[in-house]
Design a protein around this motif. Structure first.
Motif, short mmCIF file in Angstrom:
data_model
loop_
_atom_site.label_atom_id
_atom_site.label_comp_id
_atom_site.label_asym_id
_atom_site.label_seq_id
_atom_site.Cartn_x
_atom_site.Cartn_y
_atom_site.Cartn_z
N MET A 192 0.90 -1.13 0.02
CA MET A 192 -0.03 -0.08 0.13
C MET A 192 1.00 1.21 -0.05
SD MET A 192 -2.90 1.47 2.82
CE MET A 192 -1.64 1.78 3.99
N LEU A 193 2.04 1.21 0.79
CA LEU A 193 2.75 2.48 0.86
C LEU A 193 3.35 2.69 -0.58
CD1 LEU A 193 4.46 1.94 4.29
CD2 LEU A 193 2.91 3.66 3.54
N VAL A 194 3.79 1.55 -1.27
CA VAL A 194 4.29 1.52 -2.56
C VAL A 194 3.53 2.21 -3.58
CG1 VAL A 194 5.20 0.28 -4.63
CG2 VAL A 194 6.13 0.03 -2.37
N ARG A 195 2.11 1.85 -3.42
CA ARG A 195 0.96 2.31 -4.33
C ARG A 195 0.63 3.78 -4.19
NH1 ARG A 195 -1.31 -2.78 -3.11
NH2 ARG A 195 -2.77 -1.79 -1.68
N ALA A 196 0.42 4.04 -2.71
CA ALA A 196 0.20 5.33 -2.51
C ALA A 196 1.38 6.43 -2.71
CB ALA A 196 -0.46 5.17 -0.97
N HIS A 197 2.54 6.20 -2.11
CA HIS A 197 3.43 7.00 -2.13
C HIS A 197 4.69 6.79 -3.11
CE1 HIS A 197 1.38 8.82 1.40
NE2 HIS A 197 1.48 7.72 1.76
N GLY A 198 4.81 5.71 -3.67
CA GLY A 198 5.96 5.15 -4.55
C GLY A 198 7.42 4.93 -3.69
N VAL A 199 7.00 4.57 -2.33
CA VAL A 199 8.15 4.50 -1.64
C VAL A 199 8.03 3.12 -1.17
CG1 VAL A 199 9.26 4.87 0.43
CG2 VAL A 199 8.24 6.85 -0.70
N ALA A 200 9.26 2.27 -1.46
CA ALA A 200 9.61 0.81 -0.86
C ALA A 200 10.11 0.85 0.57
CB ALA A 200 10.29 0.10 -1.98
N VAL A 201 9.35 0.10 1.33
CA VAL A 201 9.86 -0.03 2.79
C VAL A 201 10.33 -1.30 3.01
CG1 VAL A 201 9.24 0.12 5.10
CG2 VAL A 201 7.96 1.78 3.34
N SER A 202 11.57 -1.61 3.44
CA SER A 202 12.09 -2.77 3.82
C SER A 202 11.55 -3.59 5.18
CB SER A 202 13.59 -2.81 4.14
OG SER A 202 14.02 -2.07 5.41
N SER A 203 11.58 -4.74 5.22
CA SER A 203 11.02 -5.57 6.25
C SER A 203 11.59 -5.29 7.58
CB SER A 203 10.80 -6.98 5.78
OG SER A 203 12.23 -7.51 5.89
N ASP A 204 12.64 -4.78 7.70
CA ASP A 204 13.35 -4.46 8.75
C ASP A 204 13.23 -2.87 9.37
OD1 ASP A 204 15.26 -3.26 7.05
OD2 ASP A 204 16.60 -4.03 7.97
N ASP A 205 12.35 -2.22 8.78
CA ASP A 205 11.88 -0.63 9.06
C ASP A 205 11.36 -0.76 10.48
OD1 ASP A 205 11.60 1.88 7.97
OD2 ASP A 205 9.57 1.60 8.63
N PRO A 206 11.89 0.21 11.11
CA PRO A 206 11.53 0.35 12.60
C PRO A 206 9.77 0.61 12.69
CG PRO A 206 13.19 1.92 12.24
CD PRO A 206 12.83 1.21 10.89
N ILE A 207 9.17 1.42 11.87
CA ILE A 207 7.85 1.92 11.82
C ILE A 207 7.08 0.42 11.41
CG2 ILE A 207 5.90 3.12 10.80
CD1 ILE A 207 7.98 4.87 12.13
N LEU A 208 7.58 -0.42 10.66
CA LEU A 208 6.65 -1.68 10.56
C LEU A 208 6.96 -2.37 11.67
CD1 LEU A 208 7.37 -2.51 6.68
CD2 LEU A 208 5.39 -1.74 7.82
N MET A 209 7.85 -2.35 12.22
CA MET A 209 8.05 -3.21 13.54
C MET A 209 7.27 -2.62 14.43
SD MET A 209 12.34 -3.52 13.99
CE MET A 209 13.13 -3.99 12.51
N LEU A 210 7.00 -1.44 14.79
CA LEU A 210 5.96 -0.98 15.71
C LEU A 210 4.46 -1.31 15.20
CD1 LEU A 210 6.93 2.74 16.39
CD2 LEU A 210 6.73 0.84 18.16
N VAL A 211 4.17 -1.61 13.99
CA VAL A 211 2.76 -1.85 13.59
C VAL A 211 2.72 -3.33 13.88
CG1 VAL A 211 1.68 -2.40 11.40
CG2 VAL A 211 2.96 -0.29 11.61
N SER A 212 4.11 -4.18 13.77
CA SER A 212 3.96 -5.59 14.18
C SER A 212 3.49 -5.78 15.81
CB SER A 212 5.24 -6.23 13.85
OG SER A 212 5.33 -6.36 12.62
N LEU A 213 4.22 -4.89 16.35
CA LEU A 213 3.98 -4.87 17.86
C LEU A 213 2.40 -4.70 18.31
CD1 LEU A 213 7.27 -3.43 19.41
CD2 LEU A 213 6.40 -5.51 19.53
N HIS A 214 2.03 -3.42 17.62
CA HIS A 214 0.71 -2.86 17.70
C HIS A 214 -0.38 -4.19 17.27
CE1 HIS A 214 -3.05 -0.60 16.60
NE2 HIS A 214 -2.64 -0.01 17.94
#
Length: 157
Positions: free
Chosen positions: A35-57
Motif C-alpha cells: 500500500m505504501l508503494v502504491r500510495a507514495h511510491g516508496v518501498a519500505v524494507s521488512s526491517d523498517d522500525p515503523i513496520l516493527m511498531l505496526v507488528s507490535l501494535h
C-alpha cells in the motif's frame, strides 16, 4: 451463546443473541508495504522500525481481543448465574405466596363452615320451638273440636 446481552440500566439490547460482531482482519505487513508503494511510491524494507511498531501494535491488539473474549465469557457466566439466582428467588416467593394463599383460602373455608354450623344450630333450635308450638296448638284444636262435638252431641240428644 444465543442469549442477548442487555444494558442493565436502559434495557437496550447491546448484542443480540447469536450475533457476534465481525472480526477485524488486521492488515499484514506485506499488504502495508504494498500500500505504501502504491500510495507514495516508496518501498519500505521488512526491517523498517515503523513496520516493527505496526507488528507490535497488531500483537497488542490480538492480546487485547483475547482478553475481551475472556471477559465476555466471564460476564456472560456472571449474568447467567445472577439470572438463575433471581429466577429461583422469584419462584420461591411465588411458592410462598401460593402457600399463604392456599392456607388463607382453607382458613376462610373453615370459618365459613363454622359460621354455617352455628346458623344451622340456631335454625334447629327455632324449628324445635315451632314444633312445640304446633303440638300445643294441635292439642288445643283437638280439645276444642272434642268440646264442640260433645256440646253438639248433648244438644242434639
Amino acid at each position: 451463546m444465543d442469549t442477548p446481552i442487555f444494558d442493565p440500566e436502559t434495557g437496550e439490547v447491546l448484542q443480540a443473541g447469536g450475533d457476534t460482531p465481525p472480526a477485524m482482519q488486521a492488515m499484514s505487513l506485506d499488504e502495508a508495504r504494498a500500500m505504501l508503494v502504491r500510495a507514495h511510491g516508496v518501498a519500505v524494507s521488512s526491517d523498517d522500525p515503523i513496520l516493527m511498531l505496526v507488528s507490535l501494535h497488531q500483537g497488542f491488539i490480538a492480546d487485547y481481543e483475547a482478553m475481551l473474549k475472556r471477559h465476555d465469557g466471564a460476564i456472560r457466566g456472571f449474568l447467567g448465574a445472577t439470572g438463575e439466582a433471581c429466577a429461583e428467588a422469584v419462584e420461591n416467593v411465588l411458592a410462598s405466596l401460593k402457600d399463604k394463599t392456599v392456607k388463607a383460602s382453607i382458613d376462610n373455608a373453615f370459618a365459613l363452615v363454622e359460621r354455617q354450623a352455628v346458623t344451622m344450630e340456631q335454625l334447629r333450635a327455632e324449628l324445635r320451638r315451632h314444633r312445640r308450638v304446633h303440638i300445643v296448638l294441635t292439642v288445643l284444636t283437638l280439645l276444642g273440636a272434642g268440646l264442640v262435638a260433645g256440646t253438639l252431641t248433648l244438644f242434639i240428644r
